[in-house]
Design a protein around this motif. Sequence first.
Motif, PDB file in Angstrom:
ATOM      1  N   ASP A  49       4.746   5.804  -5.641  1.00  0.00           N
ATOM      2  CA  ASP A  49       3.800   6.868  -6.107  1.00  0.00           C
ATOM      3  C   ASP A  49       2.559   5.916  -5.767  1.00  0.00           C
ATOM      4  N   GLY A  50       1.910   6.171  -4.642  1.00  0.00           N
ATOM      5  CA  GLY A  50       0.836   5.331  -4.138  1.00  0.00           C
ATOM      6  C   GLY A  50       0.806   4.097  -3.969  1.00  0.00           C
ATOM      7  N   THR A  51      -0.031   3.333  -3.485  1.00  0.00           N
ATOM      8  CA  THR A  51      -0.045   1.800  -3.052  1.00  0.00           C
ATOM      9  C   THR A  51       0.036   1.261  -4.418  1.00  0.00           C
ATOM     10  N   SER A  52      -0.464   1.813  -5.424  1.00  0.00           N
ATOM     11  CA  SER A  52      -0.369   1.286  -6.737  1.00  0.00           C
ATOM     12  C   SER A  52       0.915   0.618  -7.045  1.00  0.00           C
ATOM     13  N   MET A  53       1.770   1.931  -6.837  1.00  0.00           N
ATOM     14  CA  MET A  53       3.445   1.767  -7.405  1.00  0.00           C
ATOM     15  C   MET A  53       3.868   0.870  -6.316  1.00  0.00           C
ATOM     16  N   ALA A  54       3.574   0.910  -4.846  1.00  0.00           N
ATOM     17  CA  ALA A  54       4.194   0.300  -3.851  1.00  0.00           C
ATOM     18  C   ALA A  54       3.952  -1.155  -4.069  1.00  0.00           C
ATOM     19  N   ASN A  55       2.694  -1.534  -4.636  1.00  0.00           N
ATOM     20  CA  ASN A  55       2.319  -3.148  -4.782  1.00  0.00           C
ATOM     21  C   ASN A  55       3.145  -3.602  -6.071  1.00  0.00           C
ATOM     22  N   PHE A  56       3.361  -2.858  -7.123  1.00  0.00           N
ATOM     23  CA  PHE A  56       4.111  -3.176  -8.195  1.00  0.00           C
ATOM     24  C   PHE A  56       5.482  -3.298  -7.865  1.00  0.00           C
ATOM     25  N   SER A 102     -17.127   5.164  -4.857  1.00  0.00           N
ATOM     26  CA  SER A 102     -15.953   5.599  -4.333  1.00  0.00           C
ATOM     27  C   SER A 102     -15.474   4.724  -3.269  1.00  0.00           C
ATOM     28  N   SER A 103     -14.220   4.540  -3.137  1.00  0.00           N
ATOM     29  CA  SER A 103     -13.599   3.796  -1.937  1.00  0.00           C
ATOM     30  C   SER A 103     -12.689   4.459  -1.028  1.00  0.00           C
ATOM     31  N   GLU A 104     -12.893   5.873  -1.408  1.00  0.00           N
ATOM     32  CA  GLU A 104     -11.925   6.754  -0.436  1.00  0.00           C
ATOM     33  C   GLU A 104     -12.952   7.787   0.445  1.00  0.00           C
ATOM     34  N   ASN A 118       0.833   0.692   1.475  1.00  0.00           N
ATOM     35  CA  ASN A 118      -0.224   1.547   2.086  1.00  0.00           C
ATOM     36  C   ASN A 118       0.094   2.935   1.359  1.00  0.00           C
ATOM     37  N   SER A 119      -0.755   3.916   1.828  1.00  0.00           N
ATOM     38  CA  SER A 119      -0.515   4.982   1.285  1.00  0.00           C
ATOM     39  C   SER A 119      -1.536   6.004   1.984  1.00  0.00           C
ATOM     40  N   LEU A 120      -1.549   7.399   1.550  1.00  0.00           N
ATOM     41  CA  LEU A 120      -2.345   8.413   2.316  1.00  0.00           C
ATOM     42  C   LEU A 120      -3.727   8.734   1.534  1.00  0.00           C
ATOM     43  N   THR A 121      -3.866   7.545   0.704  1.00  0.00           N
ATOM     44  CA  THR A 121      -5.242   7.954  -0.275  1.00  0.00           C
ATOM     45  C   THR A 121      -6.271   7.678   0.282  1.00  0.00           C
ATOM     46  N   LYS A 122      -6.792   6.503   0.651  1.00  0.00           N
ATOM     47  CA  LYS A 122      -8.174   5.970   0.747  1.00  0.00           C
ATOM     48  C   LYS A 122      -8.640   6.529   2.472  1.00  0.00           C
ATOM     49  N   VAL A 123      -7.742   6.299   3.507  1.00  0.00           N
ATOM     50  CA  VAL A 123      -8.536   6.635   4.619  1.00  0.00           C
ATOM     51  C   VAL A 123      -8.257   8.285   4.958  1.00  0.00           C
ATOM     52  N   THR A 143     -10.602 -10.170  -5.173  1.00  0.00           N
ATOM     53  CA  THR A 143      -9.410  -9.202  -4.937  1.00  0.00           C
ATOM     54  C   THR A 143      -9.446  -7.712  -5.679  1.00  0.00           C
ATOM     55  N   TYR A 144      -8.545  -7.054  -5.532  1.00  0.00           N
ATOM     56  CA  TYR A 144      -8.365  -5.742  -6.178  1.00  0.00           C
ATOM     57  C   TYR A 144      -7.551  -6.013  -7.454  1.00  0.00           C
ATOM     58  N   GLU A 145      -8.403  -5.970  -8.550  1.00  0.00           N
ATOM     59  CA  GLU A 145      -7.891  -6.589  -9.996  1.00  0.00           C
ATOM     60  C   GLU A 145      -6.544  -6.022 -10.231  1.00  0.00           C
ATOM     61  N   HIS A 150      -9.914  -6.355   3.783  1.00  0.00           N
ATOM     62  CA  HIS A 150     -10.016  -6.978   2.191  1.00  0.00           C
ATOM     63  C   HIS A 150     -10.967  -6.020   1.357  1.00  0.00           C
ATOM     64  N   ASN A 151     -10.495  -5.879   0.001  1.00  0.00           N
ATOM     65  CA  ASN A 151     -11.172  -5.049  -0.733  1.00  0.00           C
ATOM     66  C   ASN A 151     -11.672  -6.122  -1.825  1.00  0.00           C
ATOM     67  N   PRO A 152     -12.974  -6.573  -2.060  1.00  0.00           N
ATOM     68  CA  PRO A 152     -14.207  -5.710  -1.534  1.00  0.00           C
ATOM     69  C   PRO A 152     -14.787  -5.619  -0.320  1.00  0.00           C
ATOM     70  N   ILE A 168       0.712  -7.756   1.850  1.00  0.00           N
ATOM     71  CA  ILE A 168      -0.415  -7.463   2.231  1.00  0.00           C
ATOM     72  C   ILE A 168      -0.682  -6.124   1.937  1.00  0.00           C
ATOM     73  N   ASP A 169      -1.776  -5.659   1.030  1.00  0.00           N
ATOM     74  CA  ASP A 169      -1.977  -4.364   0.820  1.00  0.00           C
ATOM     75  C   ASP A 169      -2.866  -4.026   1.926  1.00  0.00           C
ATOM     76  N   GLU A 170      -2.225  -2.723   2.546  1.00  0.00           N
ATOM     77  CA  GLU A 170      -3.022  -2.388   3.994  1.00  0.00           C
ATOM     78  C   GLU A 170      -3.777  -1.028   3.533  1.00  0.00           C
ATOM     79  N   VAL A 171      -3.907  -0.908   2.189  1.00  0.00           N
ATOM     80  CA  VAL A 171      -4.462   0.421   2.144  1.00  0.00           C
ATOM     81  C   VAL A 171      -5.724   0.955   2.956  1.00  0.00           C
ATOM     82  N   TYR A 172      -6.462   0.231   3.210  1.00  0.00           N
ATOM     83  CA  TYR A 172      -7.731   0.388   4.297  1.00  0.00           C
ATOM     84  C   TYR A 172      -7.524   0.102   5.564  1.00  0.00           C
TER      85      TYR A 172
END
Length: 360
Positions: free
Chosen positions: A77-84, A27-29, A207-212, A103-105, A153-155, A181-185
Motif C-alpha cells: 500500500d503505497g511507497t509508505s508500506m513498501a518502505n516499512f 505539496s510534493s505530488e 516506488n508508487s503511483l503517488t507522486k509523479v 531525509t523523509y522522516e 532526494h526528499n527534500p 532506496i526510496d525512488e518515489v520521485y
Amino acid sequence: MTGGRTIQSDYMHWAKFKPPVRFPLTSSEVPYFRLDSLPLEIADLDLDGASHPRYAALRERIAARYGVTPEQVVGADGTSMANFLALAALVGPGDEVLVERPTYEPLLGAVSFLGAEVRRFDRRSEDGFALDVDHIASLASERTRLIVLTNLHNPSSSLAGEDALRALADVARRSHARVLIDEVYLDSAVPPRRSAVHLGSEFVCTNSLTKVYGLSGLRCGWILAEPELAERMWRLNDLFGVNQAHQAERLACLAFDRLDEVLGDTPVMLDRNRAAFNAFVNARADLGAMPAEHGIVAFPRWAGGDTDRLAAHLCERYDTAVVPGRWFEMPDHFRVGLGVPSDLLEQGLERLAAALDDLA
Ligand SMILES: Cc1ncc(COP(=O)(O)O)c(C=O)c1O
C-alpha cells in the motif's frame, strides 16, 4: 518516542492536518489524475469473491514498466508500506542502519520503530545534497545491515547518479549490507533514470503511483528486489496487510496500461515550474539553492534563519504554505512544492517574495 523507539510520525501528522490554504506549496505530488477520464465501467471493478494474492496482472505490469521480472516485484500500500515492509524484512533490533540526513522522516521513524540502531550520514546543502560515498564508507562497519536513502532526494530533489550508486554498492557489499532506496520521485528525473535495482543485488527499491502520476489515492506501491528477498517480503506481509484492496489493484492495472496518458503534460508543467522557481531564487539575495533540474520539490536555504517564522507569517498573512525545514532537521531551509499548476505556483512565489520582504 517511547523508550527511545519512535511510535508515530509527527511530520506525517502535521502534513495531514495542517490548515488548508489557497496556495499550498507544501505539496510534493503533481495534480491528481482523474480516473473518470479512463474508459471504465463500474462492472470492471466488480469483485468476484476470489482472493487474488500477489495479483499477477499488476505485478506483470510493474515488472514490464521497470524492466524486471515479476518475481522481483512485491506489492504494497503505497511507497509508505513498501518502505516499512522492506525495512522489516531487512533489519531488526540492534542492527546498525545508516540513514541520510536530511531525509523523509517516516523512513527514519520506521527504522527506529524496528529497534535498529540508527547512524546518520549527511548530505550537505553546500554540495547540492550530493551523496558523499566516502563519508558513508567512513561510517559503515561490520554491524551495518542497511543504508537508507531517497533518490531523488526528499527534500532537495538531488539526483544520485549511477557512478555514486555503484560506489555505494561496494561499500554495502564490504559490510554484507543492503541499500534501500526510496525512488518515489525518480520518475520525475530529467531525463528519466532507471531504478537502482538494475545496478546489483544489494539494492532494494520502493516506488508508487503517488507522486509523479497523481494517483496517491490508489495506494499502488511496490518494492523491487532480488527474487529470494522479494519472496521473504511477501511472506512477511502475511503478518501485515495480507492482500491489497483488489479494486484498487484493478484500477492500477488500467492506469499502467495508459501511463503516458496519466502523465499527460505533467513533465512540461514541471519543467516550466522549475524554471520559474530558479528565476525566483536567482533574483533573491536572501535565498540559496542549487538549480532545480529534477523532481517535484526544492529545498532553498533562507538567510533569515528559522523558517518556522517564515512559514507562520506566510500562512497568516498570505494564505500560502511551505514546509518548514525543521521537519527535515534543517530549520534554516524550507521545502517548496513545484507540482502545482503553474499559475498557482507563480502566485504562491509572489506571496513568498512578499513574506520574505516583510521579514527582511
Ligand atoms: C520519500 C517519500 N516516500 C514515500 C512517500 C509516501 O508515498 P506513498 O503515498 O506512495 O505512500 C513520500 C510522500 O511524501 C515521500 O516523500
